[in-house]
Scaffold this motif. Structure first.
Motif, PDB file in Angstrom:
ATOM      1  N   UNK A  94       1.159  -1.321  -0.035  1.00 27.20           N
ATOM      2  CA  UNK A  94       0.229  -0.244   0.274  1.00 27.20           C
ATOM      3  C   UNK A  94       0.600   1.259   0.125  1.00 27.20           C
ATOM      4  N   UNK A  95       1.903   1.319   0.784  1.00 27.34           N
ATOM      5  CA  UNK A  95       2.627   2.493   0.992  1.00 27.34           C
ATOM      6  C   UNK A  95       3.600   2.797  -0.767  1.00 27.34           C
ATOM      7  N   UNK A  96       3.551   2.059  -1.533  1.00 27.83           N
ATOM      8  CA  UNK A  96       4.300   2.530  -2.488  1.00 27.83           C
ATOM      9  C   UNK A  96       2.699   2.920  -4.525  1.00 27.83           C
ATOM     10  N   UNK A  97       1.697   1.494  -3.607  1.00 27.60           N
ATOM     11  CA  UNK A  97       0.531   1.783  -4.835  1.00 27.60           C
ATOM     12  C   UNK A  97       0.383   3.473  -4.204  1.00 27.60           C
ATOM     13  N   UNK A  98       0.298   3.816  -3.288  1.00 25.73           N
ATOM     14  CA  UNK A  98      -0.230   5.622  -2.436  1.00 25.73           C
ATOM     15  C   UNK A  98       0.946   6.238  -3.348  1.00 25.73           C
ATOM     16  N   UNK A  99       2.266   6.217  -2.877  1.00 22.54           N
ATOM     17  CA  UNK A  99       3.033   7.059  -4.101  1.00 22.54           C
ATOM     18  C   UNK A  99       3.066   6.813  -5.491  1.00 22.54           C
ATOM     19  N   UNK A 100       2.429   6.159  -5.766  1.00 19.52           N
ATOM     20  CA  UNK A 100       2.636   5.952  -6.734  1.00 19.52           C
ATOM     21  C   UNK A 100       1.091   6.705  -7.354  1.00 19.52           C
ATOM     22  N   UNK A 101       0.271   6.572  -6.693  1.00 19.69           N
ATOM     23  CA  UNK A 101      -0.785   7.553  -7.501  1.00 19.69           C
ATOM     24  C   UNK A 101      -1.329   8.902  -7.092  1.00 19.69           C
ATOM     25  N   UNK A 102      -0.126   9.586  -5.914  1.00 17.86           N
ATOM     26  CA  UNK A 102       0.090  11.253  -6.357  1.00 17.86           C
ATOM     27  C   UNK A 102       0.780  11.219  -7.578  1.00 17.86           C
ATOM     28  N   UNK A 103       0.330  12.675  -7.512  1.00 23.30           N
ATOM     29  CA  UNK A 103       0.456  13.531  -8.818  1.00 23.30           C
ATOM     30  C   UNK A 103       1.624  12.629  -9.964  1.00 23.30           C
ATOM     31  N   UNK A 104       2.084  13.908 -10.895  1.00 18.31           N
ATOM     32  CA  UNK A 104       2.111  13.142 -12.296  1.00 18.31           C
ATOM     33  C   UNK A 104       3.475  12.115 -12.417  1.00 18.31           C
ATOM     34  N   UNK A 105       4.246  11.364 -12.844  1.00 20.19           N
ATOM     35  CA  UNK A 105       5.813  10.742 -13.059  1.00 20.19           C
ATOM     36  C   UNK A 105       4.722   8.939 -12.426  1.00 20.19           C
ATOM     37  N   UNK A 106       5.754   7.970 -12.848  1.00 24.33           N
ATOM     38  CA  UNK A 106       5.292   6.521 -12.727  1.00 24.33           C
ATOM     39  C   UNK A 106       6.480   6.845 -12.068  1.00 24.33           C
ATOM     40  N   UNK A 107       6.718   4.914 -11.866  1.00 29.20           N
ATOM     41  CA  UNK A 107       7.644   4.462 -11.185  1.00 29.20           C
ATOM     42  C   UNK A 107       9.021   4.709 -10.999  1.00 29.20           C
ATOM     43  N   UNK A 108       9.571   5.317 -12.425  1.00 25.66           N
ATOM     44  CA  UNK A 108      11.412   5.790 -13.162  1.00 25.66           C
ATOM     45  C   UNK A 108      11.185   6.866 -12.091  1.00 25.66           C
ATOM     46  N   UNK A 109      10.325   7.601 -11.650  1.00 27.63           N
ATOM     47  CA  UNK A 109      10.852   9.028 -11.133  1.00 27.63           C
ATOM     48  C   UNK A 109      10.340   8.798  -9.552  1.00 27.63           C
TER      49      UNK A 109
END
Length: 260
Positions: A94-109
């Motif tokens: 869930x930590x990464x799911x929330x992180x990826x869902x916030x704002x622009x940019x994907x896993x690379x950034x």
């Protein structure tokens, strides 16, 4: 100085390679949280690479580099084994799911670049110790204190993980884990991680300019407490029944007596 540039550049390249391989593994697994398994392995390999290159081109104390490899490997391989065995077959953290869902940019950034940079930054004491020679009577004392702090960190992390696993197996467990070390800190495993890298820094600081790599444990502590560790996990945990009350009486990071 040439030796340090070689070690530093090589470990940076290794961090890039580690994140590239992790990105491939993440695509196959369907979750970026596999990076948590990579973390300990990547830093162990970094310690080995720095020690080997330091032996070839540096004037460092090889016994100190070997000691740092051993300390990093015990911590890193245990951590990677624990995280890998716990998360095998699970969905996205869930930590990464929330992180990826916030704002622009994907896993690379948001994941691969920051994690790769963190691996290189945290490994600075390993890099510098591999190419510098310890001098002066304070060296044995600093090495001994560093090993003691490292041991306390590993014990804190391993005991905290074992207590949490036992709690999850208990059919009569309460809604929140507040036993053992978890009674004094909400994140004993993250606190233990921080102690490990303060200990490793102390070993590296026994020789100039190792003391200047204090940015490494500072960065590690900051990541664990305020970036990808405790703070990010807290946002999810606060939604669980009983956790806000537990948080009100228990220190977030540094172990302290619980409040009444």
């Amino acid at each position: 100085m040439t030796g340090l540039w070689l070690v530093s550049g090589s470990t940076a390249a290794l961090a890039v390679l580690a994140m590239a391989l992790t990105a491939v593994a993440a695509r196959r697994a369907g979750r970026v949280s596999v990076v948590d398994t990579t973390w300990g392995i990547a830093l162990t390999v970094t310690a080995v690479l720095a020690a080997v290159l330091g032996a070839l081109v540096g004037d460092g104390d090889h016994w100190r580099s070997v000691l740092l490899v051993v300390l990093t490997a015990i911590w890193g391989l245990r951590l990677s084994w624990h995280v890998g065995s716990r998360s095998g077959g699970a969905g996205e953290d869930p930590r990464y799911a929330d992180l990826l869902a916030r704002g622009p940019g994907g896993a690379l950034r948001k994941v691969w670049l920051p994690q790769g940079a963190a691996i290189w930054l945290v490994s600075l004491p390993l890099q510098v110790a591999a190419v510098t020679s310890a001098r002066g009577p304070a060296t044995p004392a600093l090495v001994g204190v560093g090993c003691a702090v490292w041991l306390a960190g590993v014990a804190f992390e391993a005991i905290g993980d074992a207590q949490l696993a036992a709690y999850k197996r208990d059919p009569d467990r309460g809604p929140v884990m507040d036993r053992g070390l978890w009674r004094y800190t909400r994140h004993p495993n993250y606190f233990g991680d921080a102690c490990v890298w303060w200990g490793i820094w102390l070993v590296a600081a026994s020789a100039w300019p190792g003391v200047l790599t204090v940015v490494s444990p500072l960065a590690m502590t900051w990541f664990l407490a305020f970036v990808t560790g405790a703070k990010l996990l807290e946002e999810t945990m606060m939604k669980r029944p009983g956790y806000p009350e537990y948080a009100a009486r228990t220190s977030m990071f540094v172990p302290l007596p619980p409040k009444r």
